[in-house]
Design a protein around this motif. Structure first.
Motif, short mmCIF file in Angstrom:
data_model
loop_
_atom_site.label_atom_id
_atom_site.label_comp_id
_atom_site.label_asym_id
_atom_site.label_seq_id
_atom_site.Cartn_x
_atom_site.Cartn_y
_atom_site.Cartn_z
N GLY A 168 0.81 -1.22 0.00
CA GLY A 168 0.00 0.00 0.00
C GLY A 168 0.84 1.26 0.00
N GLU A 169 0.18 2.36 0.29
CA GLU A 169 0.84 3.67 0.23
C GLU A 169 0.18 4.61 1.23
N THR A 170 0.97 5.48 1.82
CA THR A 170 0.46 6.49 2.76
C THR A 170 1.01 7.86 2.41
N LYS A 171 0.13 8.85 2.42
CA LYS A 171 0.53 10.25 2.29
C LYS A 171 0.35 10.90 3.66
N ILE A 172 1.41 11.50 4.18
CA ILE A 172 1.36 12.20 5.46
C ILE A 172 1.61 13.68 5.20
N VAL A 173 0.62 14.49 5.53
CA VAL A 173 0.71 15.94 5.30
C VAL A 173 0.82 16.64 6.65
N GLN A 174 1.93 17.34 6.86
CA GLN A 174 2.12 18.17 8.04
C GLN A 174 2.12 19.63 7.62
N ALA A 175 2.20 20.52 8.59
CA ALA A 175 2.11 21.94 8.29
C ALA A 175 3.21 22.40 7.34
N GLN A 224 2.78 15.33 17.27
CA GLN A 224 2.79 15.91 15.95
C GLN A 224 1.39 15.88 15.35
N LEU A 225 1.03 16.93 14.63
CA LEU A 225 -0.24 16.96 13.90
C LEU A 225 0.00 16.54 12.46
N ALA A 226 -0.93 15.78 11.91
CA ALA A 226 -0.77 15.35 10.52
C ALA A 226 -2.10 14.88 9.95
N THR A 227 -2.23 15.03 8.65
CA THR A 227 -3.31 14.38 7.90
C THR A 227 -2.73 13.10 7.30
N ILE A 228 -3.39 11.98 7.59
CA ILE A 228 -2.94 10.67 7.11
C ILE A 228 -3.93 10.17 6.07
N ILE A 229 -3.44 9.81 4.89
CA ILE A 229 -4.28 9.23 3.85
C ILE A 229 -3.65 7.91 3.43
N ASN A 230 -4.37 6.81 3.68
CA ASN A 230 -3.88 5.47 3.37
C ASN A 230 -4.56 4.93 2.12
N TYR A 231 -3.77 4.34 1.22
CA TYR A 231 -4.30 3.79 -0.03
C TYR A 231 -3.83 2.34 -0.21
N PRO A 232 -4.69 1.47 -0.69
CA PRO A 232 -4.19 0.21 -1.27
C PRO A 232 -3.41 0.55 -2.56
N LYS A 233 -2.60 -0.38 -3.01
CA LYS A 233 -1.83 -0.12 -4.24
C LYS A 233 -1.46 -1.44 -4.90
N ASP A 234 -1.49 -1.46 -6.23
CA ASP A 234 -1.10 -2.63 -7.02
C ASP A 234 -1.89 -3.86 -6.62
N GLY A 235 -3.17 -3.67 -6.29
CA GLY A 235 -4.02 -4.80 -5.95
C GLY A 235 -3.82 -5.36 -4.56
N GLU A 236 -2.97 -4.71 -3.77
CA GLU A 236 -2.70 -5.17 -2.41
C GLU A 236 -3.26 -4.18 -1.40
N PRO A 237 -3.67 -4.64 -0.21
CA PRO A 237 -4.21 -3.73 0.79
C PRO A 237 -3.12 -2.84 1.39
N HIS A 238 -3.55 -1.80 2.07
CA HIS A 238 -2.62 -0.98 2.84
C HIS A 238 -2.31 -1.74 4.13
N LYS A 239 -1.07 -2.24 4.25
CA LYS A 239 -0.73 -3.09 5.38
C LYS A 239 0.60 -2.65 6.00
N THR A 240 0.60 -2.48 7.31
CA THR A 240 1.80 -2.02 8.01
C THR A 240 1.98 -2.75 9.33
N VAL A 241 3.23 -2.84 9.76
CA VAL A 241 3.54 -3.22 11.13
C VAL A 241 3.84 -1.94 11.88
N VAL A 242 3.13 -1.73 13.00
CA VAL A 242 3.25 -0.49 13.76
C VAL A 242 3.72 -0.82 15.18
N MET A 243 4.77 -0.15 15.61
CA MET A 243 5.30 -0.31 16.95
C MET A 243 5.21 1.03 17.68
#
Length: 265
Positions: free
Chosen positions: A39-46, A64-83
């Motif tokens: 997948g893909e993520t766009k992070i927009v900060q000030a 931190q303040l941010a706008t987060i936009i998550n997209y699937p891409k190339d037929g795959e879901p938006h998938k992440t490991v988050v710690m």
């Protein structure tokens, strides 16, 4: 929206979005280490915009303040490991270490794209997401390993991770002029400017001579008008960039202020 999350502990998760996209304005109240599986993520900060995709690894500092936009891409879901690197974990890690951080006003996102040490650490978590009985100390060991690798890769990371201060009272006008496009509860804006909600509202009206809600809407619509007319952006893109939650609300408010729908520009 079809969202799934599997946890090793509350601080380590495997996150997956199956929908076309997911958008949210958020405040990061913990440091987050993220590894992209797909997948893909766009992070927009000030003052910066980031685009992350498959294989990328990055650390988002807390408060931190941010706008987060998550997209699937190339037929795959938006998938992440988050710690999540919580304050409690970091206090324990840095206890006894002679670190005297010099806090920065706005630390940037740290990028460690495709780094083999971090990727190996995070990839080793994948099998645990399918286990029912997980050894109690695994999460703690893996988080400690990740912090140690981060410190090895970037010597400035201690200035961020070892800083346990809460936001102090700052200039309200400067902060709001820079961050008005983030659609957050007023309580969060108050916290980030070092104020209670009551004090925030009082100081805001004194500084701007109007309520926060009215001022925020006005500023967001002004920015939208500029992006539509000067930057030639599409209404849907502008809607999310300036802090509105959906296109219909944005179009209604825009037409009320300017007499034209965004599409007519």
């Amino acid at each position: 929206m079809e969202y799934q999350a599997r946890y090793i502990t509350q601080d380590i998760k495997l996150s997956s979005y199956e929908d076309k996209f997911f958008k949210s304005d958020i405040m990061f109240d913990q440091h987050m280490l993220v590894w992209f599986l797909s997948g893909e993520t766009k992070i927009v900060q000030a003052d910066a915009t980031y685009l992350f995709g498959k294989g990328d690894i990055f650390l988002i500092p807390r408060n931190q303040l941010a706008t987060i936009i998550n997209y699937p891409k190339d037929g795959e879901p938006h998938k992440t490991v988050v710690m999540h690197l919580s304050l409690a974990t970091l206090r324990n890690f840095y206890a006894g270490k002679n670190i005297n951080p010099q806090p920065k006003n706005s630390p940037k996102i740290f990028c460690f794209n495709n780094h083999p040490l971090l990727e190996s650490c995070l990839a080793s978590l994948i099998p645990y997401f399918d286990m029912k009985d997980i050894p109690a100390d695994i999460a703690s060991i893996k988080i400690t390993e990740a912090i140690s690798i981060l410190r090895t890769l970037n010597q400035e990371i201690d200035q961020v991770l070892a800083n346990f201060e809460e936001p102090g009272k700052i200039n309200l006008v400067d902060y709001m002029e820079k961050n008005f496009m983030f659609n957050l509860p007023l309580e969060k804006f108050g916290y980030l400017t070092g104020r209670s909600l009551t004090t925030f509202k009082r100081d805001f009206k004194k500084a701007f001579t109007m309520t926060p809600q009215r001022w925020l809407t006005h500023k967001r619509l002004e920015l939208a008008y500029y992006q539509l007319t000067e930057k030639k952006k599409k209404p849907l893109e502008v809607c999310y960039d300036v802090g509105f939650e959906n296109l219909s609300h944005f179009s209604f408010a825009f037409k009320k202020q300017f007499g034209l729908a965004p599409s007519q520009l």
